[in-house]
Scaffold this motif. Structure first.
Motif, PDB file in Angstrom:
ATOM      1  N   UNK A 109       7.718   6.805   5.479  1.00  0.00           N
ATOM      2  CA  UNK A 109       7.593   8.148   4.890  1.00  0.00           C
ATOM      3  C   UNK A 109       8.796   8.389   3.934  1.00  0.00           C
ATOM      4  N   UNK A 110       8.625   9.134   2.630  1.00  0.00           N
ATOM      5  CA  UNK A 110       9.523   9.530   1.940  1.00  0.00           C
ATOM      6  C   UNK A 110      10.016  10.752   2.561  1.00  0.00           C
ATOM      7  N   UNK A 148      -0.994  -1.434   6.365  1.00  0.00           N
ATOM      8  CA  UNK A 148      -1.328  -0.171   7.394  1.00  0.00           C
ATOM      9  C   UNK A 148      -1.084  -1.017   8.894  1.00  0.00           C
ATOM     10  N   UNK A 149      -0.574  -2.070   9.189  1.00  0.00           N
ATOM     11  CA  UNK A 149      -0.664  -2.534  10.553  1.00  0.00           C
ATOM     12  C   UNK A 149       0.552  -2.038  11.371  1.00  0.00           C
ATOM     13  N   UNK A 150       1.544  -1.761  10.681  1.00  0.00           N
ATOM     14  CA  UNK A 150       2.706  -1.441  11.285  1.00  0.00           C
ATOM     15  C   UNK A 150       3.277   0.086  11.276  1.00  0.00           C
ATOM     16  N   UNK A 151       2.289   0.810  10.914  1.00  0.00           N
ATOM     17  CA  UNK A 151       2.549   2.138  10.782  1.00  0.00           C
ATOM     18  C   UNK A 151       3.430   2.145   9.189  1.00  0.00           C
ATOM     19  N   UNK A 152       3.395   3.492   8.868  1.00  0.00           N
ATOM     20  CA  UNK A 152       3.866   3.976   7.520  1.00  0.00           C
ATOM     21  C   UNK A 152       5.513   4.100   7.588  1.00  0.00           C
ATOM     22  N   UNK A 180       0.708   5.885  -0.264  1.00  0.00           N
ATOM     23  CA  UNK A 180      -0.064   6.848   0.081  1.00  0.00           C
ATOM     24  C   UNK A 180       0.509   8.336  -0.302  1.00  0.00           C
ATOM     25  N   UNK A 191       0.866  -1.090  -0.012  1.00  0.00           N
ATOM     26  CA  UNK A 191      -0.060   0.047   0.097  1.00  0.00           C
ATOM     27  C   UNK A 191       0.750   1.167   0.027  1.00  0.00           C
TER      28      UNK A 191
END
Lengths: 112, 114
Positions: free
Chosen positions: A103-104, A97-101, A33, A31
């Motif tokens: 980020x770039x 989404x279970x373990x957080x995101x 975003x 996933x």
């Protein structure tokens, strides 16, 4: 190796132009975003793709169009740029989404 | 719809003192809860998460957070603050079912005074 990479890091452009921001993740996440961070640092989700399929589409002007050619890439195309589009755009990825995101580092877009 | 409140725009703490950054949340059902930190001109870095189990969660850089279901809170804490902890901290929540959209609070700027 950068886990989530965005290009370009900075983008300055004139009103009315069309621009794209690219994002790639090498984490094998399913996933991806796009978030927008405004001048007050408020973070708002824009889009989410799971395995190339759009699953979240918040209230975003249709000048913004995400494209996911494969699950490792999520690009953001913006048509007819406006002054109010100036912000930092963050790409992120997760595994369900279970373990957080993850980020770039963000793309700072300035529309003049 | 889920939401997150961070009641303090800024928190000032002397170096070496304990720090707390407050967060309350609203979500239907049981939540996933997260803390992220953002240094100037950088992306967000994951600090810790609560999924299930022990209410006290330990994370990176000596930070911890306590999940309190009755008060719907998830405050971030550290026993002894460092100047390098100065940054912008975001609390975030997502639902356990449905889409995995994470909603962020507006952020709390933490200043550690030397």
């Amino acid at each position: 190796d950068t886990a989530v990479s965005q290009t370009p890091k900075y983008l300055v452009t004139q009103m009315g132009n069309d621009k794209s921001i690219k994002c790639e993740q090498n984490l094998g996440h399913d996933t991806m975003y796009w978030y927008k961070q405004d001048s007050k640092k408020f973070l708002k989700i824009m889009f989410s793709y799971n395995n190339k399929e759009l699953i979240i589409n918040e209230t975003v002007p249709n000048r913004f169009s995400p494209k996911s050619p494969d699950k490792a890439h999520l690009n953001l195309h913006i048509n007819s740029l406006e002054l109010g589009d100036s912000a930092v755009y963050f790409c992120a990825s997760s595994q369900m989404g279970l373990y957080g995101y993850t980020f770039g580092s963000g793309t700072r877009l300035t529309v003049v | 719809a889920q939401s997150v409140a961070q009641p303090e725009d800024q928190v000032n703490v002397a170096e070496g003192n304990p720090l707390t950054v407050k967060c309350t949340y609203s979500v239907s059902g049981n939540p996933y809860l997260f803390w992220y930190v953002q240094y100037p001109n950088r992306g967000l870095q994951f600090l810790l998460k609560y999924i299930t189990g022990d209410n006290l969660v330990k994370g990176s850089y000596g930070f911890e957070a306590e999940f309190n279901k009755s008060q719907t809170s998830f405050h971030l804490k550290k026993p002894s603050a460092l100047v390098s902890d100065s940054a912008l901290y975001f609390c975030a929540v997502s639902r356990r079912s449905g889409d995995d959209k994470i909603i962020f609070g507006k952020g709390t700027r933490l200043h550690i005074l030397p």
